[in-house]
Design a protein around this motif. Sequence first.
Motif, PDB file in Angstrom:
ATOM      1  N   GLN A 155       4.456  11.383  -3.670  1.00 35.84           N
ATOM      2  CA  GLN A 155       4.100  11.574  -2.260  1.00 35.84           C
ATOM      3  C   GLN A 155       2.934  12.540  -2.120  1.00 35.84           C
ATOM      4  O   GLN A 155       2.937  13.609  -2.735  1.00 35.84           O
ATOM      5  CB  GLN A 155       5.302  12.077  -1.476  1.00 35.84           C
ATOM      6  N   PRO A 156       1.958  12.150  -1.308  1.00 36.03           N
ATOM      7  CA  PRO A 156       0.793  13.013  -1.098  1.00 36.03           C
ATOM      8  C   PRO A 156       1.129  14.214  -0.223  1.00 36.03           C
ATOM      9  O   PRO A 156       2.101  14.197   0.530  1.00 36.03           O
ATOM     10  CB  PRO A 156      -0.205  12.090  -0.402  1.00 36.03           C
ATOM     11  N   ALA A 157       0.317  15.244  -0.337  1.00 30.64           N
ATOM     12  CA  ALA A 157       0.502  16.454   0.465  1.00 30.64           C
ATOM     13  C   ALA A 157       0.228  16.159   1.937  1.00 30.64           C
ATOM     14  O   ALA A 157      -0.707  15.424   2.267  1.00 30.64           O
ATOM     15  CB  ALA A 157      -0.436  17.549  -0.021  1.00 30.64           C
ATOM     16  N   VAL A 158       1.049  16.736   2.788  1.00 28.05           N
ATOM     17  CA  VAL A 158       0.865  16.594   4.234  1.00 28.05           C
ATOM     18  C   VAL A 158      -0.500  17.164   4.600  1.00 28.05           C
ATOM     19  O   VAL A 158      -0.871  18.247   4.163  1.00 28.05           O
ATOM     20  CB  VAL A 158       1.984  17.335   5.001  1.00 28.05           C
ATOM     21  N   GLY A 159      -1.238  16.406   5.411  1.00 34.57           N
ATOM     22  CA  GLY A 159      -2.548  16.858   5.857  1.00 34.57           C
ATOM     23  C   GLY A 159      -3.692  16.460   4.948  1.00 34.57           C
ATOM     24  O   GLY A 159      -4.857  16.561   5.328  1.00 34.57           O
ATOM     25  N   SER A 160      -3.387  15.988   3.735  1.00 30.18           N
ATOM     26  CA  SER A 160      -4.441  15.511   2.836  1.00 30.18           C
ATOM     27  C   SER A 160      -4.862  14.117   3.298  1.00 30.18           C
ATOM     28  O   SER A 160      -4.139  13.456   4.053  1.00 30.18           O
ATOM     29  CB  SER A 160      -3.920  15.451   1.396  1.00 30.18           C
ATOM     30  N   PRO A 161      -6.023  13.634   2.843  1.00 33.82           N
ATOM     31  CA  PRO A 161      -6.424  12.275   3.224  1.00 33.82           C
ATOM     32  C   PRO A 161      -5.359  11.225   2.863  1.00 33.82           C
ATOM     33  O   PRO A 161      -5.054  10.343   3.669  1.00 33.82           O
ATOM     34  CB  PRO A 161      -7.719  12.051   2.445  1.00 33.82           C
ATOM     35  N   ASP A 162      -4.770  11.331   1.658  1.00 36.89           N
ATOM     36  CA  ASP A 162      -3.720  10.386   1.288  1.00 36.89           C
ATOM     37  C   ASP A 162      -2.453  10.614   2.116  1.00 36.89           C
ATOM     38  O   ASP A 162      -1.745   9.660   2.445  1.00 36.89           O
ATOM     39  CB  ASP A 162      -3.388  10.498  -0.210  1.00 36.89           C
ATOM     40  N   GLY A 163      -2.169  11.863   2.447  1.00 39.80           N
ATOM     41  CA  GLY A 163      -1.024  12.165   3.302  1.00 39.80           C
ATOM     42  C   GLY A 163      -1.188  11.554   4.680  1.00 39.80           C
ATOM     43  O   GLY A 163      -0.235  11.006   5.244  1.00 39.80           O
ATOM     44  N   ASP A 164      -2.386  11.633   5.231  1.00 32.92           N
ATOM     45  CA  ASP A 164      -2.668  11.031   6.530  1.00 32.92           C
ATOM     46  C   ASP A 164      -2.550   9.505   6.451  1.00 32.92           C
ATOM     47  O   ASP A 164      -1.991   8.870   7.342  1.00 32.92           O
ATOM     48  CB  ASP A 164      -4.068  11.411   7.015  1.00 32.92           C
ATOM     49  N   ARG A 165      -3.042   8.928   5.372  1.00 32.31           N
ATOM     50  CA  ARG A 165      -2.961   7.476   5.180  1.00 32.31           C
ATOM     51  C   ARG A 165      -1.492   7.046   5.088  1.00 32.31           C
ATOM     52  O   ARG A 165      -1.087   6.049   5.684  1.00 32.31           O
ATOM     53  CB  ARG A 165      -3.731   7.069   3.927  1.00 32.31           C
ATOM     54  N   PHE A 166      -0.708   7.808   4.336  1.00 36.64           N
ATOM     55  CA  PHE A 166       0.725   7.535   4.211  1.00 36.64           C
ATOM     56  C   PHE A 166       1.389   7.551   5.589  1.00 36.64           C
ATOM     57  O   PHE A 166       2.148   6.641   5.936  1.00 36.64           O
ATOM     58  CB  PHE A 166       1.370   8.566   3.284  1.00 36.64           C
ATOM     59  N   ASP A 167       1.109   8.577   6.398  1.00 42.65           N
ATOM     60  CA  ASP A 167       1.699   8.695   7.739  1.00 42.65           C
ATOM     61  C   ASP A 167       1.304   7.524   8.638  1.00 42.65           C
ATOM     62  O   ASP A 167       2.135   6.976   9.362  1.00 42.65           O
ATOM     63  CB  ASP A 167       1.281  10.006   8.406  1.00 42.65           C
ATOM     64  N   VAL A 168       0.031   7.139   8.591  1.00 45.18           N
ATOM     65  CA  VAL A 168      -0.441   6.030   9.424  1.00 45.18           C
ATOM     66  C   VAL A 168       0.214   4.721   8.984  1.00 45.18           C
ATOM     67  O   VAL A 168       0.691   3.941   9.815  1.00 45.18           O
ATOM     68  CB  VAL A 168      -1.987   5.929   9.389  1.00 45.18           C
ATOM     69  N   LEU A 169       0.275   4.483   7.679  1.00 44.68           N
ATOM     70  CA  LEU A 169       0.928   3.272   7.175  1.00 44.68           C
ATOM     71  C   LEU A 169       2.402   3.231   7.586  1.00 44.68           C
ATOM     72  O   LEU A 169       2.898   2.196   8.028  1.00 44.68           O
ATOM     73  CB  LEU A 169       0.810   3.177   5.653  1.00 44.68           C
ATOM     74  N   ALA A 170       3.096   4.355   7.443  1.00 46.64           N
ATOM     75  CA  ALA A 170       4.516   4.408   7.803  1.00 46.64           C
ATOM     76  C   ALA A 170       4.703   4.109   9.286  1.00 46.64           C
ATOM     77  O   ALA A 170       5.625   3.371   9.674  1.00 46.64           O
ATOM     78  CB  ALA A 170       5.098   5.771   7.449  1.00 46.64           C
ATOM     79  N   GLN A 212       0.822  -1.212   0.000  1.00 48.76           N
ATOM     80  CA  GLN A 212       0.000   0.000   0.000  1.00 48.76           C
ATOM     81  C   GLN A 212       0.857   1.264   0.000  1.00 48.76           C
ATOM     82  O   GLN A 212       0.579   2.220  -0.705  1.00 48.76           O
ATOM     83  CB  GLN A 212      -0.934   0.013   1.215  1.00 48.76           C
ATOM     84  N   ILE A 213       1.907   1.272   0.801  1.00 45.52           N
ATOM     85  CA  ILE A 213       2.721   2.486   0.941  1.00 45.52           C
ATOM     86  C   ILE A 213       3.609   2.714  -0.284  1.00 45.52           C
ATOM     87  O   ILE A 213       3.952   3.851  -0.601  1.00 45.52           O
ATOM     88  CB  ILE A 213       3.535   2.463   2.255  1.00 45.52           C
ATOM     89  N   GLU A 214       3.994   1.635  -0.966  1.00 46.77           N
ATOM     90  CA  GLU A 214       4.851   1.775  -2.145  1.00 46.77           C
ATOM     91  C   GLU A 214       4.220   2.669  -3.210  1.00 46.77           C
ATOM     92  O   GLU A 214       4.925   3.364  -3.938  1.00 46.77           O
ATOM     93  CB  GLU A 214       5.185   0.405  -2.738  1.00 46.77           C
ATOM     94  N   ALA A 215       2.908   2.674  -3.287  1.00 43.02           N
ATOM     95  CA  ALA A 215       2.218   3.510  -4.274  1.00 43.02           C
ATOM     96  C   ALA A 215       2.488   4.998  -4.046  1.00 43.02           C
ATOM     97  O   ALA A 215       2.404   5.795  -4.977  1.00 43.02           O
ATOM     98  CB  ALA A 215       0.717   3.239  -4.216  1.00 43.02           C
ATOM     99  N   TYR A 216       2.841   5.358  -2.817  1.00 33.73           N
ATOM    100  CA  TYR A 216       3.085   6.763  -2.496  1.00 33.73           C
ATOM    101  C   TYR A 216       4.528   7.202  -2.741  1.00 33.73           C
ATOM    102  O   TYR A 216       4.829   8.392  -2.690  1.00 33.73           O
ATOM    103  CB  TYR A 216       2.731   7.038  -1.026  1.00 33.73           C
TER     104      TYR A 216
END
Length: 128
Positions: free
Chosen positions: A27-42, A19-23
């Motif tokens: 890389q998604p913008a910090v604070g965006s829904p995808d950015g939050d998902r990236f942070d949680v996955l990491a 899932q995280i490799e797609a980012y």
Amino acid sequence: MMDVRPLRTEADYQWAIQQIEAYFDDQPAVGSPDGDRFDVLATLIEAYENRHHSIPAADPVQILHYAIEDLGRSQTELADLLGSRSRASEILNRKRCLTIEQAHRISTAWNLPLELLAVPYRIEQNAA
């Protein structure tokens, strides 16, 4: 809604890695829904790796061997830093511990973190 879940198994971990490799490329913008998902996955991946794939810390002798074998340093360079070939040999063969002064000298000359060199470690006891 976020589709992230706890990582309890190796399969869960592999799913999170996928899932995280797609980012990585975008890389998604910090604070965006995808950015939050990236942070949680990491965060989940890091926690899982720390629990299940931790790497034991190397001791100073292992660090010196690594520097000599993989970073292009030599035992002769180490001897120059320590003042003698016998002293370098004793340290590399776990017959003598590094002093703080020696660790600092090596750290500065070889650009190695002092905190990796200035820790207690096991030496070999001579059989008498």
